[in-house]
Design an enzyme around this catalytic site. Structure first.
Site, PDB file in Angstrom:
ATOM      1  N   ASP A  79       8.717 -38.472   3.358  1.00 46.24           N
ATOM      2  CA  ASP A  79       9.905 -37.643   3.099  1.00 46.24           C
ATOM      3  C   ASP A  79      11.137 -38.391   2.591  1.00 46.24           C
ATOM      4  O   ASP A  79      11.510 -39.427   3.160  1.00 46.24           O
ATOM      5  CB  ASP A  79      10.358 -36.939   4.386  1.00 46.24           C
TER       6      ASP A  79
HETATM    7  N1  DQQ Z   1       7.565 -36.134   8.247  1.00 53.21           N
HETATM    8  C1  DQQ Z   1       7.446 -34.715   8.486  1.00 53.21           C
HETATM    9  C2  DQQ Z   1       8.654 -34.421   9.281  1.00 53.21           C
HETATM   10  C3  DQQ Z   1       8.784 -35.602  10.162  1.00 53.21           C
HETATM   11  C4  DQQ Z   1       8.399 -36.727   9.249  1.00 53.21           C
HETATM   12  C5  DQQ Z   1       7.360 -33.929   7.199  1.00 53.21           C
HETATM   13  C6  DQQ Z   1       7.673 -37.842   9.938  1.00 53.21           C
HETATM   14  O1  DQQ Z   1       8.556 -33.220  10.031  1.00 53.21           O
HETATM   15  O2  DQQ Z   1      10.103 -35.763  10.655  1.00 53.21           O
HETATM   16  O3  DQQ Z   1       6.598 -34.545   6.241  1.00 53.21           O
HETATM   17  O4  DQQ Z   1       7.350 -38.868   9.049  1.00 53.21           O
END
Ligand code: DQQ
Length: 575
Positions: free
Chosen positions: A65
């Protein structure tokens, strides 16, 4: 008998335990598939094959992300979820890069990493907010000692460091912890906060109750003490966990962006959520009632997994920010992998970010438009241009000379006499399924016509990006596909046929397509950014100088290329 009775009570007890927490307390995992055995394996060398040239990526390892994007004192910051020790998800920290144009990037040291009781088990996604007095802060999810998801704040150590290299996590963290009725392992990803006209800050945290996805709302006067508003800002049945919510205002007219706290007449709001269940996102356009702490989507926006998407392809966990330097709202998204976890480990990297896109409300007020930021055009080098080209049934024309593995191509098609379009079957509600059934070689009336990108010379491999036009009851329906089914001879690679409908007016018979092609990614924008699809592809023949680009038409009706221009793309400074 006694044994049977004991067995009965054990089963009943287990049933209660599993039911009460949906199984979520069993392990701490991001929704990503977790491969513990791959988390800390580093490739000896990072293979240059397939690495993108102008998409954002660090020199090696796994990324997911985009986090806390912001513009601060003339500099763009991008943080992102990063595994410093391998090419699978795990060991996550907030890596940090800065840029003056969102094209050339300088890598800094990770800004936030597990070190305190409130984030000792992980530093997950979150957002930046610029507080009055020009003070940036970050809210992020920490995984605490009890493996609960809690929301923390981080502050820059030194505001006079133009790069904001170091960040402190004060000991008064966590700011927000899950309440008794909240699922402690489904409570994450705080948004950029916004300031209401009543002087209270608000922030959303992604959450779910049973199968209902929701954006829990918190308020604060001082940004330190937060309390939960009784009801979520918005929720939707059967959508599951809402990851990475994003909530922002958009102007009814014009392409300029609005600062996140703006809430005036003449605007609408957008709520985007990333669905852990489907690994796709959807957004709605609607009205925000600040006095009631409620957001209500317009009835033109489907409020479920079939809703509008920024991107119908490999695109997840996206986040926008307001770029005060150029008065626009910018969208970042993680283009997740099609390659296998083992091959990612062998290559030494996985994941990229899409090219930042400007987003604004379409004049219909029903959907957003997106376009790659203008700065990307500074990378355009030599170009090739086609004038009017008639593409009869089966027509194929190669676009050359061009570095087809690293290019930007824009084409406008013209179609005449739409009466010849095939009838649209109203049961076709799922565009991805339709693209799967009607690939680039399945002849239609108008279409399929479009581009064959990352194609091998003899077309053993190609990623086709194309349109099909159908005649519905009182309008035309346009389907856009980015079909990976023939993208690679490698059998193990994920090869979906992504698709979305394009709400475009065909009265002038014109439709445009732009594709940003970069070795293992094809990012496409249909009809000026009405429908966008990103494909991550891993051809075995169509790599580097062996990649080709074609325009094609496999419909019975002829189409015309009105104009086509393609540019070789230079390589920026990339971390
Ligand atoms: N990636 C998810 C999120 C979390 C993060 C979404 C963890 O919900 O915070 O891709 O790497």
């Amino acid at each position: 008998m006694e044994i049977n009775l004991r067995y009965f009570w054990v089963v009943i007890l287990l049933w209660f335990v599993l039911r009460s927490d949906n199984g979520d307390h069993m392990c701490v995992e991001a929704s990503h598939k977790v491969y513990p055995e791959l988390q800390s394996i580093q490739a000896e060398i990072v293979s240059p094959l397939y690495r993108t040239a102008y998409h954002f990526q660090p020199p090696k390892n796994w990324i997911n992300d985009p986090n806390g994007p912001m513009y601060y004192n003339g500099i763009y910051h991008l943080f992102y979820q990063y595994n410093p020790y391998g090419s699978a998800w795990g060991n996550i920290v907030w890596a940090h890069s800065i840029s003056f144009d969102m094209i050339n990037w300088i890598q800094l040291n990770p800004a936030i990493y597990p070190s305190k009781p409130f984030d000792v088990n992980g530093c997950w996604s979150g957002s930046a907010t610029i507080l009055p007095g020009n003070k940036p802060v970050i809210l992020y999810t920490g995984i605490d000692g009890q493996k609960r998801q809690v929301q923390n704040i981080a502050l820059p150590n030194n505001l006079s460091d133009p790069y904001l290299r170091e960040w402190t996590k004060p000991d008064f963290n966590p700011l927000i912890v899950p309440t008794i009725d909240q699922n402690v392992t489904a409570f994450r990803d705080p948004t950029t906060a916004w300031l209401g006209q009543d002087g209270y800050w608000r922030v959303l945290v992604g959450n779910k109750r049973k199968h209902r996805g929701m954006a829990a709302l918190y308020k604060s006067r001082d940004f330190k003490h937060w309390w939960k508003v009784q009801h979520p800002l918005h929720s939707s049945a059967d959508t599951g966990m809402w990851e990475c919510p994003d909530f922002y205002p958009v102007a009814l007219q014009g392409e300029f962006g609005l600062e996140t706290s703006v809430n005036d007449v003449g605007i609408k709001h957008v709520l985007k959520v990333s669905l852990d269940n489907t690994r796709y996102e959807y957004y709605t356009v609607g009205k925000y009632f600040a006095d009631k702490d409620q957001y209500v989507p317009d009835n033109t926006s489907a409020d479920n997994a079939m809703g509008l998407r920024y991107d119908y392809g490999n695109f997840y966990a996206s986040k926008t920010f307001f770029d005060a330097g150029k008065n626009r709202r910018i969208l970042w998204g993680w283009a997740n992998e099609s390659d296998t976890p083992d091959d990612s480990t062998a290559k030494g990297w996985a994941g990229i970010q899409t090219i930042p896109r400007k987003v604004w409300l379409d004049e219909s007020g029903k959907q957003l438009l997106q376009w790659p930021i203008n700065e990307i055009e500074t990378l355009r080098g030599k170009s090739v241009q086609l004038g009017t080209v008639h593409l009869a049934k089966g027509g194929l024309v190669e676009v050359k000379p061009i570095t087809a593995a690293q290019a930007d191509v824009e084409v406008t098609f013209h179609i005449n006499n739409l009466d010849k379009a095939e009838p649209f079957d109203p049961t076709w509600v799922d565009p991805q399924q339709l693209c799967g059934q009607k690939g680039a070689t399945v002849q239609g009336g108008f279409g399929p016509f479009g581009l064959l990108t990352l194609a091998s010379k003899n077309l053993e491999e190609y990623t086709s990006v194309f349109f099909r036009v159908y005649k519905a009851k009182d309008k035309h329906m346009v389907l856009m596909c980015s079909d990976q089914s023939s993208s690679s001879l490698r059998p193990e690679v994920y090869k979906p046929s992504f698709g979305g409908f394009v709400d475009v007016d065909l009265t002038k018979g014109m439709i445009s397509l732009r594709s940003l092609i970069d070795h293992s990614v094809v990012e496409s924008f249909g009809a000026g950014g009405k429908t966008c699809i990103t494909s991550r592809v891993y051809p075995s023949l169509a790599t580097n100088e062996d990649a080709h680009l074609f325009a094609f038409n496999n419909g019975t009706e002829a189409v015309e290329i009105l104009k086509l221009r393609a540019w070789n793309m230079h390589r920026p400074r990339m971390n």
